[in-house]
Scaffold this motif. Structure first.
Motif, mmCIF file in Angstrom:
data_model
loop_
_atom_site.group_PDB
_atom_site.id
_atom_site.type_symbol
_atom_site.label_atom_id
_atom_site.label_comp_id
_atom_site.label_asym_id
_atom_site.label_seq_id
_atom_site.Cartn_x
_atom_site.Cartn_y
_atom_site.Cartn_z
ATOM 1 N N THR A 1 12.326 -112.282 30.311
ATOM 2 C CA THR A 1 13.655 -112.898 30.455
ATOM 3 C C THR A 1 14.305 -113.168 29.100
ATOM 4 O OG1 THR A 1 12.784 -114.022 32.411
ATOM 5 C CG2 THR A 1 14.879 -114.826 31.531
ATOM 6 N N ASN A 2 13.494 -113.616 28.144
ATOM 7 C CA ASN A 2 14.064 -114.053 26.858
ATOM 8 C C ASN A 2 14.208 -112.926 25.848
ATOM 9 O OD1 ASN A 2 13.781 -116.514 28.085
ATOM 10 N ND2 ASN A 2 12.204 -117.292 26.701
ATOM 11 N N HIS A 3 13.307 -111.944 25.889
ATOM 12 C CA HIS A 3 13.385 -110.878 24.890
ATOM 13 C C HIS A 3 13.715 -109.499 25.491
ATOM 14 C CE1 HIS A 3 12.662 -108.237 21.545
ATOM 15 N NE2 HIS A 3 11.595 -107.702 22.114
ATOM 16 N N LEU A 4 12.923 -109.037 26.463
ATOM 17 C CA LEU A 4 13.127 -107.656 26.944
ATOM 18 C C LEU A 4 14.488 -107.482 27.627
ATOM 19 C CD1 LEU A 4 9.546 -106.860 28.329
ATOM 20 C CD2 LEU A 4 10.510 -106.248 26.100
ATOM 21 N N GLY A 5 14.869 -108.434 28.490
ATOM 22 C CA GLY A 5 16.155 -108.336 29.191
ATOM 23 C C GLY A 5 17.334 -108.345 28.214
ATOM 24 N N PRO A 6 17.401 -109.347 27.326
ATOM 25 C CA PRO A 6 18.492 -109.366 26.335
ATOM 26 C C PRO A 6 18.484 -108.132 25.426
ATOM 27 C CG PRO A 6 17.467 -111.519 26.510
ATOM 28 C CD PRO A 6 16.622 -110.596 27.345
ATOM 29 N N PHE A 7 17.298 -107.649 25.063
ATOM 30 C CA PHE A 7 17.220 -106.438 24.232
ATOM 31 C C PHE A 7 17.820 -105.264 25.003
ATOM 32 C CE2 PHE A 7 15.374 -102.693 22.345
ATOM 33 C CZ PHE A 7 15.257 -102.996 20.999
ATOM 34 N N ALA A 8 17.458 -105.158 26.302
ATOM 35 C CA ALA A 8 17.936 -104.021 27.109
ATOM 36 C C ALA A 8 19.456 -104.059 27.264
ATOM 37 C CB ALA A 8 17.254 -104.035 28.472
ATOM 38 N N ILE A 9 20.038 -105.237 27.487
ATOM 39 C CA ILE A 9 21.503 -105.286 27.668
ATOM 40 C C ILE A 9 22.191 -104.966 26.337
ATOM 41 C CG2 ILE A 9 22.073 -107.747 27.241
ATOM 42 C CD1 ILE A 9 23.810 -107.583 29.801
ATOM 43 N N THR A 10 21.595 -105.413 25.242
ATOM 44 C CA THR A 10 22.174 -105.149 23.928
ATOM 45 C C THR A 10 22.172 -103.642 23.641
ATOM 46 O OG1 THR A 10 21.429 -107.309 23.160
ATOM 47 C CG2 THR A 10 21.964 -105.691 21.457
ATOM 48 N N GLU A 11 21.034 -103.009 23.873
ATOM 49 C CA GLU A 11 20.938 -101.561 23.607
ATOM 50 C C GLU A 11 21.920 -100.777 24.480
ATOM 51 O OE1 GLU A 11 18.868 -100.712 20.701
ATOM 52 O OE2 GLU A 11 17.293 -99.810 21.951
ATOM 53 N N ALA A 12 22.098 -101.254 25.733
ATOM 54 C CA ALA A 12 23.009 -100.546 26.641
ATOM 55 C C ALA A 12 24.462 -100.736 26.231
ATOM 56 C CB ALA A 12 22.793 -101.037 28.072
#
Ligand SMILES: NC(=O)c1ccc[n+]([C@@H]2O[C@H](COP(=O)([O-])OP(=O)(O)OC[C@H]3O[C@@H](n4cnc5c(N)ncnc54)[C@H](OP(=O)(O)O)[C@@H]3O)[C@@H](O)[C@H]2O)c1
Length: 311
Positions: free
Chosen positions: A116-127
């Motif tokens: 929730t804190n790292h992978l999700g935000p990383f994925a939305i940022t990359e997208a």
């Protein structure tokens, strides 16, 4: 700093705020509504609609997009929806986060805090990065608990981030020597992931501005909800009122002003980590090593590539 909500926000700028239904994110979304349209990205459609109405009643404009940051397919669908809106994007605030007081997993079996804190935000940022115009801002709400040398975090029981690899973190495995308190290593490692992302992407993509903010210990938010109703009550009604007087502490309103200032800044600053008063600060010695933050980003990308894209 803006405390006034303009009745006619400039129509040519849009700010994306994740986790706007509570605490720091909610106050920042209200603050940013004075600077343009706000895209509210959260998991609870009813509470998103409520905030959308509140922003509208103040003369602002908001659009809601549903996303569960513990579910990477949901995050990717949300990024697609945001792009489809066709709004002139000026900034992304990665604020959504959780602090589970114990090992918890997502529906897919990954560590809940890390996802929730790292992978999700990383994925939305990359997208979203390819869709952000030059000069746009990406800000992550980070936390000083990633630093094993940071005194208030150590006093609270943290022992800094305990990173082994992105895969190990997703499995809920942390480097030895960590905190005695359940959930603390997962939270600290996930928040180090945020800071590593900011520092590495600032170097990698100089056309955008990637910055980090440590909002300060903010007992007036709902981050500590896992500790139960008594602690939540004391945090909100006893600790939060004195927070402005205490070093390293803050309130959702003050954190929102710092975040809004960073997100709307016209300075070209990138790769800066700001403290709860908006002053530059340093992360842990580990995260400041460019080889380390590059490794975190590379391993995160490799891990996310193993997750199927939504069809
Ligand atoms: N409070 C502090 O002392 C402190 C200190 C340093 C850093 N931070 C960071 O500040 C950020 C904001 O936290 P806060 O203190 O304002 O806590 P908060 O009041 O609990 O707000 C967290 C927000 O994240 C959302 N969220 C949680 N899990 C989600 C999920 N799976 N999918 C989508 N949204 C989700 C929540 O949505 P719901 O309303 O649906 O639950 C809420 O809107 C976090 O990144 C936190 O790590 C906080």
């Amino acid at each position: 700093m803006t405390e006034h909500h303009s009745p006619r926000p400039p129509a040519d700028r849009t700010w994306i705020v994740t986790g706007p239904t509570s605490g720091i994110g909610r106050r920042t979304a209200l603050e940013l509504a004075a600077h343009g349209t706000v895209v509210l990205v959260g998991r609870d459609p009813e509470r998103l609609a409520e905030l959308e109405r509140e922003i509208g009643s103040l003369g602002g404009r908001a659009v809601s997009v549903v996303a569960d940051f513990s579910d990477l397919a949901s995050v990717r669908r949300a990024a697609e929806r945001i792009v489809e809106l066709g709004l002139p994007l000026a900034g992304l605030l990665n604020n959504a986060g959780v602090f589970p007081l114990g090992p918890r997993t997502t529906a897919q079996g990954w560590d809940l805090a890390y996802t929730t804190n790292h992978l999700g935000p990383f994925a939305i940022t990359e997208a979203l990065v390819p869709h952000l115009p030059d000069g746009a801002h990406v800000v992550f709400v980070c936390s000083g608990v990633e630093d094993p040398e940071r005194r208030p975090a150590v006093v609270a029981g943290f022992r800094g981030a305990r990173y082994l690899s992105a895969e190990a973190s997703a499995r809920g495995e942390w480097a030895p020597g960590g905190s005695a308190k359940p959930g603390y290593d997962a939270y600290a490692t996930s928040k180090q992931g945020n800071l590593a992302t900011v520092l590495a992407l600032a170097r990698e993509t100089p056309r955008l501005r990637f910055n980090a903010v440590e909002p300060g210990f903010t007992p007036g938010s709902r981050l500590g909800r896992d500790a139960g109703p008594v602690v939540s009550f004391v945090s909100r009604y006893v600790l939060s009122p004195i927070a402005p007087l205490v070093r390293y502490w803050s309130t959702p309103g003050r954190a929102a002003r710092v975040l809004t200032e960073v997100l709307t800044s016209e300075s070209g600053a990138t790769g800066v980590y700001y403290d709860e008063r908006g002053r530059p600060m340093l992360g842990s010695a580990q995260v400041r090593d460019p080889a380390f933050s590059d490794r975190v980003v590379a391993e995160t990308r490799a891990l996310l590539a193993t997750v199927d894209h939504p069809g």
